[in-house]
Design a protein around this motif. Structure first.
Motif, PDB file in Angstrom:
ATOM      1  N   UNK A 254      17.692 -11.418   0.791  1.00 50.83           N
ATOM      2  CA  UNK A 254      18.171 -12.305   1.851  1.00 50.83           C
ATOM      3  C   UNK A 254      17.621 -13.706   1.712  1.00 50.83           C
ATOM      4  N   UNK A 255      16.335 -13.821   1.349  1.00 51.29           N
ATOM      5  CA  UNK A 255      15.721 -15.140   1.143  1.00 51.29           C
ATOM      6  C   UNK A 255      16.401 -15.867  -0.015  1.00 51.29           C
TER       7      UNK A 255
ATOM      8  N   UNK B 272      18.149  -1.526   6.424  1.00 58.09           N
ATOM      9  CA  UNK B 272      18.398  -2.401   5.279  1.00 58.09           C
ATOM     10  C   UNK B 272      19.129  -3.670   5.684  1.00 58.09           C
ATOM     11  N   UNK B 273      20.139  -3.548   6.536  1.00 56.65           N
ATOM     12  CA  UNK B 273      20.851  -4.720   7.047  1.00 56.65           C
ATOM     13  C   UNK B 273      19.905  -5.599   7.858  1.00 56.65           C
ATOM     14  N   UNK B 274      19.120  -4.951   8.687  1.00 57.66           N
ATOM     15  CA  UNK B 274      18.132  -5.647   9.510  1.00 57.66           C
ATOM     16  C   UNK B 274      17.176  -6.456   8.629  1.00 57.66           C
ATOM     17  N   UNK B 275      16.612  -5.836   7.594  1.00 54.49           N
ATOM     18  CA  UNK B 275      15.638  -6.530   6.752  1.00 54.49           C
ATOM     19  C   UNK B 275      16.284  -7.606   5.886  1.00 54.49           C
ATOM     20  N   UNK B 276      17.549  -7.409   5.526  1.00 55.42           N
ATOM     21  CA  UNK B 276      18.265  -8.466   4.810  1.00 55.42           C
ATOM     22  C   UNK B 276      18.301  -9.742   5.654  1.00 55.42           C
ATOM     23  N   UNK B 277      18.582  -9.590   6.941  1.00 53.22           N
ATOM     24  CA  UNK B 277      18.621 -10.753   7.818  1.00 53.22           C
ATOM     25  C   UNK B 277      17.228 -11.300   8.109  1.00 53.22           C
ATOM     26  N   UNK B 278      16.192 -10.473   7.965  1.00 51.26           N
ATOM     27  CA  UNK B 278      14.834 -11.015   7.991  1.00 51.26           C
ATOM     28  C   UNK B 278      14.698 -12.084   6.910  1.00 51.26           C
ATOM     29  N   UNK B 279      15.176 -11.750   5.713  1.00 46.93           N
ATOM     30  CA  UNK B 279      15.117 -12.692   4.602  1.00 46.93           C
ATOM     31  C   UNK B 279      15.995 -13.907   4.818  1.00 46.93           C
ATOM     32  N   UNK B 280      17.175 -13.693   5.391  1.00 45.17           N
ATOM     33  CA  UNK B 280      18.071 -14.815   5.707  1.00 45.17           C
ATOM     34  C   UNK B 280      17.371 -15.787   6.660  1.00 45.17           C
TER      35      UNK B 280
ATOM     36  N   UNK C  78      10.611 -18.233  -1.210  1.00 47.50           N
ATOM     37  CA  UNK C  78      10.631 -17.059  -2.089  1.00 47.50           C
ATOM     38  C   UNK C  78       9.274 -16.369  -2.109  1.00 47.50           C
ATOM     39  N   UNK C  79       8.199 -17.154  -2.144  1.00 49.07           N
ATOM     40  CA  UNK C  79       6.854 -16.583  -2.175  1.00 49.07           C
ATOM     41  C   UNK C  79       6.547 -15.821  -0.884  1.00 49.07           C
ATOM     42  N   UNK C  80       6.863 -16.431   0.252  1.00 49.05           N
ATOM     43  CA  UNK C  80       6.602 -15.766   1.533  1.00 49.05           C
ATOM     44  C   UNK C  80       7.559 -14.600   1.757  1.00 49.05           C
TER      45      UNK C  80
END
Length: 218
Positions: free
Chosen positions: A184-185, A117-125, A12-14
């Motif tokens: 995502x995270x 937005x979809x792309x960055x969501x999967x960054x978090x995933x 969560x922090x990163x």
């Protein structure tokens, strides 16, 4: 070995730090007083690093967890991002947007924002899934994500400015990308039982971003 609770908190922090990278990228566009060559450095370094992370760390770990079926989810992740970035958002590309006439329509601006937005969501995933496996994998994936966070923020802010909207809206768009990453995270950390799907899908997304978004722009 770190406990799962510790790794979840670190994720969560990163994730928050990665989200800040989007805002920094947007700020560079708004200021317009820095050399664009630095963006090229991040694109090039991020592309090579992400390819290495996908092939050396994420995909082998996915196969270890789920067997050969994991490769199907890698493929799904790859084509999922392709669908959103180049079918729903056909004007998408990394880097500065100079075609103001193409971005003057609300639909064009919205589709690029949706694709990113979809792309960055999967960054978090990817970050969340990595930390569910180990601290090492989580940190390695975080670095891969962070290296292309500045170009992401730069891109979306540039699109907003090219569409005729102001600096405030450009920073707001960059902030929305950061929020999608953090979501995502948190979602992946909460749905720990879905790791066998989340990790290979994020591996496919990482491959796609490096091979078809970053390398061609470099």
């Amino acid at each position: 070995m770190h406990s799962l609770a510790f790794r979840t908190e670190l994720a969560a922090l990163l994730g928050l730090l990665a989200a800040a990278g989007n805002l920094i990228g947007g700020y560079f566009v708004v200021r317009r007083d820095w050399s664009r060559k630095y963006l090229q450095y991040f694109l090039a370094l991020g592309a090579g690093y992400m390819l290495a992370v996908a092939f050396v760390e994420v995909i082998p770990e996915s196969v270890r967890l789920s067997g050969e079926r994991a490769l199907l989810y890698v493929l799904i992740g790859f084509f999922l991002v392709h669908l959103f970035e180049h079918t729903i958002a056909p004007h998408f590309h990394f880097g500065e947007e100079t075609h103001n006439e193409e971005m003057s329509h609300h639909h064009a601006r919205s589709t690029v924002l949706l694709g990113l937005g979809i792309h960055t969501f999967f960054d978090g995933v990817a970050i969340g899934a990595g930390f569910l496996v180990s601290t090492w994998l989580g940190v390695v994936i975080f670095v891969a994500v962070f290296l292309h966070k500045l170009p992401e923020g730069f891109t979306v802010a540039s699109v907003v400015l090219a569409s005729g909207m102001g600096k405030r809206n450009a920073m707001l768009a960059a902030g929305l990308l950061g929020a999608a990453t953090l979501f995502g995270v948190l979602l992946t950390s909460a749905l720990q039982g879905q790791l066998r799907y989340a990790l290979p899908v994020s591996g496919g997304v990482t491959l796609y971003v490096a091979a078809t978004d970053l390398l061609p722009e470099v």
